[in-house]
Design a protein around this motif. Structure first.
Motif, mmCIF file in Angstrom:
data_model
loop_
_atom_site.group_PDB
_atom_site.id
_atom_site.type_symbol
_atom_site.label_atom_id
_atom_site.label_comp_id
_atom_site.label_asym_id
_atom_site.label_seq_id
_atom_site.Cartn_x
_atom_site.Cartn_y
_atom_site.Cartn_z
ATOM 1 N N VAL A 70 0.837 -1.205 0.000
ATOM 2 C CA VAL A 70 0.000 0.000 0.000
ATOM 3 C C VAL A 70 0.872 1.255 0.000
ATOM 4 O O VAL A 70 0.630 2.204 -0.758
ATOM 5 N N LEU A 71 1.907 1.251 0.866
ATOM 6 C CA LEU A 71 2.808 2.408 0.925
ATOM 7 C C LEU A 71 3.547 2.613 -0.394
ATOM 8 O O LEU A 71 3.790 3.745 -0.813
ATOM 9 N N GLN A 72 3.888 1.511 -1.043
ATOM 10 C CA GLN A 72 4.577 1.614 -2.329
ATOM 11 C C GLN A 72 3.639 2.182 -3.395
ATOM 12 O O GLN A 72 4.047 3.007 -4.222
ATOM 13 N N GLN A 73 2.370 1.741 -3.370
ATOM 14 C CA GLN A 73 1.393 2.259 -4.335
ATOM 15 C C GLN A 73 1.147 3.741 -4.128
ATOM 16 O O GLN A 73 0.895 4.486 -5.080
ATOM 17 N N LEU A 74 1.228 4.181 -2.876
ATOM 18 C CA LEU A 74 1.028 5.596 -2.570
ATOM 19 C C LEU A 74 2.271 6.421 -2.834
ATOM 20 O O LEU A 74 2.237 7.662 -2.724
ATOM 21 N N GLY A 75 3.373 5.766 -3.154
ATOM 22 C CA GLY A 75 4.597 6.482 -3.435
ATOM 23 C C GLY A 75 5.371 6.898 -2.201
ATOM 24 O O GLY A 75 6.318 7.683 -2.297
ATOM 25 N N VAL A 76 4.979 6.368 -1.037
ATOM 26 C CA VAL A 76 5.679 6.721 0.203
ATOM 27 C C VAL A 76 7.036 6.039 0.260
ATOM 28 O O VAL A 76 8.021 6.615 0.710
ATOM 29 N N VAL A 77 7.085 4.780 -0.180
ATOM 30 C CA VAL A 77 8.348 4.045 -0.212
ATOM 31 C C VAL A 77 8.532 3.453 -1.596
ATOM 32 O O VAL A 77 7.568 3.277 -2.351
ATOM 33 N N SER A 78 9.775 3.136 -1.918
ATOM 34 C CA SER A 78 10.075 2.493 -3.200
ATOM 35 C C SER A 78 10.963 1.282 -2.915
ATOM 36 O O SER A 78 12.144 1.425 -2.583
ATOM 37 N N ILE A 79 10.383 0.116 -2.998
ATOM 38 C CA ILE A 79 11.098 -1.119 -2.652
ATOM 39 C C ILE A 79 10.793 -2.192 -3.686
ATOM 40 O O ILE A 79 9.799 -2.125 -4.412
ATOM 41 N N GLY A 80 11.646 -3.199 -3.708
ATOM 42 C CA GLY A 80 11.427 -4.320 -4.594
ATOM 43 C C GLY A 80 10.489 -5.341 -3.959
ATOM 44 O O GLY A 80 10.058 -5.205 -2.818
ATOM 45 N N MET A 81 10.201 -6.396 -4.692
ATOM 46 C CA MET A 81 9.263 -7.419 -4.201
ATOM 47 C C MET A 81 9.882 -8.292 -3.110
ATOM 48 O O MET A 81 9.177 -8.903 -2.314
ATOM 49 N N TRP A 82 11.220 -8.349 -3.052
ATOM 50 C CA TRP A 82 11.854 -9.237 -2.081
ATOM 51 C C TRP A 82 11.805 -8.679 -0.666
ATOM 52 O O TRP A 82 11.809 -9.429 0.309
ATOM 53 N N VAL A 83 11.761 -7.376 -0.525
ATOM 54 C CA VAL A 83 11.710 -6.782 0.819
ATOM 55 C C VAL A 83 10.425 -7.149 1.549
ATOM 56 O O VAL A 83 10.465 -7.608 2.694
ATOM 57 N N PRO A 84 9.216 -6.966 0.939
ATOM 58 C CA PRO A 84 7.995 -7.388 1.626
ATOM 59 C C PRO A 84 7.992 -8.873 1.970
ATOM 60 O O PRO A 84 7.538 -9.274 3.041
ATOM 61 N N ALA A 85 8.527 -9.695 1.047
ATOM 62 C CA ALA A 85 8.566 -11.138 1.298
ATOM 63 C C ALA A 85 9.459 -11.455 2.491
ATOM 64 O O ALA A 85 9.106 -12.273 3.355
ATOM 65 N N GLY A 86 10.613 -10.806 2.561
ATOM 66 C CA GLY A 86 11.519 -11.035 3.683
ATOM 67 C C GLY A 86 10.936 -10.567 4.999
ATOM 68 O O GLY A 86 11.022 -11.259 6.016
ATOM 69 N N VAL A 87 10.338 -9.374 4.979
ATOM 70 C CA VAL A 87 9.702 -8.848 6.195
ATOM 71 C C VAL A 87 8.589 -9.773 6.645
ATOM 72 O O VAL A 87 8.406 -10.045 7.839
ATOM 73 N N SER A 88 7.810 -10.270 5.690
ATOM 74 C CA SER A 88 6.687 -11.160 6.001
ATOM 75 C C SER A 88 7.164 -12.440 6.680
ATOM 76 O O SER A 88 6.630 -12.849 7.708
ATOM 77 N N LEU A 89 8.180 -13.064 6.103
ATOM 78 C CA LEU A 89 8.684 -14.316 6.679
ATOM 79 C C LEU A 89 9.308 -14.087 8.049
ATOM 80 O O LEU A 89 9.112 -14.890 8.978
ATOM 81 N N LEU A 90 10.031 -12.995 8.196
ATOM 82 C CA LEU A 90 10.656 -12.686 9.484
ATOM 83 C C LEU A 90 9.604 -12.434 10.553
ATOM 84 O O LEU A 90 9.696 -12.945 11.673
ATOM 85 N N ALA A 91 8.584 -11.670 10.203
ATOM 86 C CA ALA A 91 7.515 -11.378 11.161
ATOM 87 C C ALA A 91 6.739 -12.642 11.531
ATOM 88 O O ALA A 91 6.342 -12.829 12.681
ATOM 89 N N ALA A 92 6.541 -13.537 10.561
ATOM 90 C CA ALA A 92 5.801 -14.775 10.816
ATOM 91 C C ALA A 92 6.513 -15.669 11.818
ATOM 92 O O ALA A 92 5.887 -16.478 12.502
#
Length: 200
Positions: A70-92
């Motif tokens: 959502v933040l990326q779509q709003l232009g607040v952050v600019s990240i690749g697809m691997w960052v959300p995946a890594g954050v997701s797995l770490l948080a899980a």
């Protein structure tokens, strides 16, 4: 006619327990046997706790990447697809670990408090025995002297053993087994000996 609604807390608790029960049916469920006594101290069934761990892991798996997208779509952050995946797995992994660690910490605090209550209970029993009270009378009167968890459980177990005609000493052994209070077990054995051989 008005239909009776289930309270939200009951609904959430029911879902959590069902998820936990399903998880306990897997081979990994056998590893949770050691959690029974610690969780009992904070009044949480094992199936509910496992359900909380599973749901917190799933939530942590979904929410962080969704927020990042959502933040990326709003232009607040600019990240690749691997960052959300890594954050997701770490948080899980980390979120359920934090939940479990918190439960064990609270359980340890309750166990420490129980040991303090046990000391007070045994002091009261000793005072009553010194005043020539019978051993069962001393055990029962001392159990009525406090309002903490240990005292409440002792009174509950004493009512149970009274109803079945057993000795109050059995209540001490039951509470020791319930809460893993190894300090109470030899006291129960001593009280049994006192019942058989006399107070001295």
């Amino acid at each position: 006619p008005a239909q009776r609604r289930t309270p939200p807390s009951d609904t959430v608790g029911g879902v959590t327990s069902r998820v936990g029960t399903a998880a306990l049916a897997t081979p990994a469920g056998a590893r949770t046997e050691a959690w029974t006594q610690p969780l009992r101290l904070i009044g949480r069934p094992v199936d509910e706790h496992v359900g909380i761990l599973v749901l917190s892991s799933l939530t942590a798996l979904v929410v962080p990447p969704a927020l990042l997208v959502v933040l990326q779509q709003l232009g607040v952050v600019s990240i690749g697809m691997w960052v959300p995946a890594g954050v997701s797995l770490l948080a899980a992994v980390l979120v359920p670990m934090a939940v479990h660690s918190d439960a064990l910490s609270r359980s340890a605090a309750v166990r420490t408090d129980l040991r303090h209550q046990l000391g007070a209970y045994l002091d009261m029993v000793a005072m009553l025995l010194a005043g020539n009270s019978g051993y069962e009378g001393a055990l029962e009167q001392a159990a009525r002297a406090g309002d903490g968890l240990l005292f409440r459980q002792l009174r509950r177990r004493m009512r149970e053993v009274n109803a079945t005609g057993r000795s109050l000493v059995d209540a001490l052994a039951l509470v020791a087994a319930d809460f893993g209070l190894v300090e109470l077990e030899p006291k129960a054995a001593t009280a049994s000996l006192s019942a058989a051989e006399g107070a001295p």
